[in-house]
Scaffold this active site. Structure first.
Site, PDB file in Angstrom:
ATOM      1  N   GLY A 322       1.124  -1.379   0.008  1.00  0.00           N
ATOM      2  CA  GLY A 322       0.090  -0.318   0.150  1.00  0.00           C
ATOM      3  C   GLY A 322       1.319   1.298   0.155  1.00  0.00           C
ATOM      4  N   ARG A 323       1.602   1.855   0.824  1.00  0.00           N
ATOM      5  CA  ARG A 323       2.573   2.390   1.406  1.00  0.00           C
ATOM      6  C   ARG A 323       3.542   2.250  -0.015  1.00  0.00           C
ATOM      7  NH1 ARG A 323       4.682   3.835   6.398  1.00  0.00           N
ATOM      8  NH2 ARG A 323       4.254   2.341   7.077  1.00  0.00           N
ATOM      9  N   CYS A 391      -2.872  23.445  19.020  1.00  0.00           N
ATOM     10  CA  CYS A 391      -2.907  23.227  20.722  1.00  0.00           C
ATOM     11  C   CYS A 391      -1.988  21.566  21.408  1.00  0.00           C
ATOM     12  CB  CYS A 391      -4.379  23.761  21.422  1.00  0.00           C
ATOM     13  SG  CYS A 391      -4.564  25.268  20.963  1.00  0.00           S
TER      14      CYS A 391
END
Length: 463
Positions: A322-323, A391
């Site tokens: 996939g990657r 944040c």
């Protein structure tokens, strides 16, 4: 002193020893072909992807922006198909890396099959017109609804992961009068040399049925006795971002020995063996991934040797990259917002995205390559950290890199090798709309997934 808190000091969590900072690159503007998509280059100092300039992409589509080089993706898919077809093996593209309707169509057009691991991924595949017989369904906790939809659609194989799932699947098969084809996911106990969170073949984790405990053998025997389910093979996956075949060799040896034992004790010959995916890519120039041809030849030889030793016919081999297909094809464009120098340590460069579009650095400690995208220059390098706007102190995209000292708000920067697991894992943290996904090819761009808006976020809020 609390066990859980301590005085931070001025350099709390500083990973750069004062006496040993990383060396700056020779050229801040070089686009290493091992990391960036094929065809990526600069024209008058500006980055060009698929024939389209970074500033043109940002102007038309906005930032943050996932940019996918279509030809690079297709070329890698073809390379895997051709390399594994040469040894009589199948390739299933792992849709969890990146899946849209367009991507599913590219996968089909380049001759690959498709692996999905949820009802949502299956829905995308079916909406794209992908042939169900060429789809495999993964997942450690497939719901009854997901299994039912897979059986109804006629997916080619289901990789079963637990006894509970076998129970569900038998009930569904009986209700529908179907006989789904399955592989058992076997946990081999192999330790892949990768991050703990993406190592998947040791016994103490959620995936698969362990060889060491006898669970895999019990599952196989039960399925062989079932008149509702057809057991066709075994599946083994050892982890992700792997750069050698040593772990695959150990896993294949153990699975082949298990196949031999099953045959000796039951007379059954299982015809398929899937060795999973997890093949690594170059996120930085220091990474050294294997070529698809070398992987195919090595894995085929390993399986043939181990089956010969066990007196077994060689099963039909399959893998699930996939990657390795999507990752190098993707680039994320950001606009610089704030450049903040922390005197004596480094400069923090804040961009308009962050962990909502790339959580991998915070999650895995992933490393990336980043480069200026909208212009070149002659300014000296400055030690930097590329951070997002969320944040969280851990909202880091690239921990340690060098950027030009004259970088300013409004400039574009690009992060390479983001085609896999960035769009897929994106979130709305801090209520940031998720970026668009655009494909570039032959000098033009088109939207695959449109950018979310605040209206999209509010539409789901029923309060």
């Amino acid at each position: 002193m609390s066990r859980y808190a301590h005085p931070a000091g001025p350099r709390h969590a500083d990973v750069l020893p004062e006496d040993n900072p990383p060396a700056p690159p020779e050229d801040l503007y070089t686009l290493d072909p091992r990391v960036w998509p094929g065809g990526a280059h600069r024209t008058d100092g500006e980055m060009v992807l698929g024939g389209v300039s970074a500033t043109a992409l940002a102007r038309r589509h906005g930032t943050p922006l996932f940019v996918l080089d279509e030809e690079d993706f297709r070329a890698r898919a073809r390379d895997f198909r051709e390399s594994f077809a040469a040894v009589g093996a199948d390739v299933y593209y792992a849709g969890k890396a990146l899946l849209t309707k367009a991507v599913a169509r590219w996968v089909r057009e380049e001759g690959l099959k498709l692996d999905v691991c949820s009802g949502g991924e299956l829905a995308v595949a079916l909406a794209a017109g992908f042939p169900p017989a060429d789809i495999g369904l993964h997942g450690n906790n497939k719901s009854a609804a997901e299994l039912d939809r897979a059986v109804e659609a006629g997916v080619g194989r289901i990789i079963v992961d637990s006894f509970d799932e076998i129970d569900r699947l038998e009930r569904i098969a009986a209700e529908r009068g179907a006989r789904p084809r399955v592989l058992v996911r076997v946990t081999t106990g192999v330790e892949a040399h990768t991050h703990e969170f993406v190592a998947t073949a040791h016994d103490d984790q959620k995936f698969g049925l362990a060889l060491s405990t006898g669970a895999a053998e019990r599952a196989v025997r039960r399925l062989l006795e079932s008149d509702r389910i057809e057991l066709v093979g075994l599946h083994s996956h050892i982890g992700s971002q792997i750069f050698d075949t040593a772990g695959f060799e150990v896993a294949a040896r153990r699975v082949a020995a298990f196949l031999a034992r099953v045959h000796a004790e039951t007379g059954a010959t299982l015809s398929e063996l899937d060795l999973g995916g997890g093949l690594g890519i170059a996120y930085t120039p220091a990474d050294t991934p294997l070529a698809a041809k070398d992987i195919a030849q090595s894995l085929s030889a390993i399986v043939a040797r181990e089956c010969a030793a066990g007196g077994l016919p060689v099963p039909r081999l399959s893998v699930e990259p996939g990657r390795a297909v999507a990752g190098p094809a993707g680039v994320t464009l950001y606009t610089v917002g704030t450049v903040k120098d922390v005197e004596g340590i480094r400069t923090y460069v804040s961009v308009d995205g962050g962990m909502s579009d790339n959580v991998r650095t915070a999650l895995y400690g992933a490393e990336y390559t980043c480069a200026p995208a909208s212009r070149a220059g002659s300014a000296e390098p400055m030690l930097s950290r590329l951070v997002g706007k969320h944040c969280e102190s851990g909202d880091i995209i690239v921990n340690d890199l060098y950027l030009p000292r004259d970088l300013r708000p409004g400039d574009l920067v690009a992060v390479a090798a983001t085609g896999a697991y960035c769009h897929s894992m994106a979130s709305n943290y801090n209520h940031l709309p998720r970026p668009a996904v655009v494909a570039v090819r032959d000098g033009s761009s088109r939207t695959l997934v449109r950018r979310e808006t605040e209206e999209d976020l509010l539409r789901l809020d029923q309060g």
